[in-house]
Scaffold this motif. Sequence first.
Motif, PDB file in Angstrom:
ATOM      1  N   GLN A  49      51.312   8.708  24.852  1.00  0.00           N
ATOM      2  CA  GLN A  49      51.620   9.441  26.269  1.00  0.00           C
ATOM      3  C   GLN A  49      52.222  11.118  24.926  1.00  0.00           C
ATOM      4  OE1 GLN A  49      53.809   8.640  29.560  1.00  0.00           O
ATOM      5  NE2 GLN A  49      52.782   7.312  29.989  1.00  0.00           N
ATOM      6  N   GLN A  50      51.215  11.804  25.403  1.00  0.00           N
ATOM      7  CA  GLN A  50      51.556  13.706  25.813  1.00  0.00           C
ATOM      8  C   GLN A  50      52.100  14.279  26.720  1.00  0.00           C
ATOM      9  OE1 GLN A  50      48.801  15.026  22.334  1.00  0.00           O
ATOM     10  NE2 GLN A  50      50.045  14.198  21.012  1.00  0.00           N
ATOM     11  N   GLY A 106      53.407  13.542  29.286  1.00  0.00           N
ATOM     12  CA  GLY A 106      52.520  13.108  30.912  1.00  0.00           C
ATOM     13  C   GLY A 106      51.471  12.549  31.015  1.00  0.00           C
ATOM     14  N   TYR A 107      50.396  12.676  29.934  1.00  0.00           N
ATOM     15  CA  TYR A 107      49.431  12.152  29.397  1.00  0.00           C
ATOM     16  C   TYR A 107      49.204  11.037  28.677  1.00  0.00           C
ATOM     17  CZ  TYR A 107      48.743  16.289  33.118  1.00  0.00           C
ATOM     18  OH  TYR A 107      48.664  17.261  33.839  1.00  0.00           O
ATOM     19  N   VAL A 108      48.310   9.681  29.567  1.00  0.00           N
ATOM     20  CA  VAL A 108      48.081   9.429  27.977  1.00  0.00           C
ATOM     21  C   VAL A 108      47.049   9.892  27.432  1.00  0.00           C
ATOM     22  CG1 VAL A 108      46.905   6.840  27.562  1.00  0.00           C
ATOM     23  CG2 VAL A 108      49.334   7.259  29.692  1.00  0.00           C
ATOM     24  N   VAL A 109      46.641   9.453  25.950  1.00  0.00           N
ATOM     25  CA  VAL A 109      46.397  10.028  25.079  1.00  0.00           C
ATOM     26  C   VAL A 109      45.628   9.091  23.917  1.00  0.00           C
ATOM     27  CG1 VAL A 109      46.689  12.410  25.138  1.00  0.00           C
ATOM     28  CG2 VAL A 109      48.272  11.251  23.457  1.00  0.00           C
TER      29      VAL A 109
END
Length: 63
Positions: free
Chosen positions: A3-4, A6-9
């Motif tokens: 995650q970066q 708060g988003y799953v990358v």
Amino acid sequence: MVQQGGYVVYDKSLEAHTSWSVQFIGVLAVQDGLMQASAIFQTLVGKLFKDPDFLKVFAAPPA
């Protein structure tokens, strides 16, 4: 999963398989199991660092 901000990358499952002959002597069986666990971990880490999708996560500038 990576995650970066708060988003799953990156979200992918990787697998590694191994087999070895079963030893009936407990100490040898434990030693073989530990060596195989180490080998599986090394294989998985190798797959991760060679995965083009994983490499893209660190090549792209943060959003």
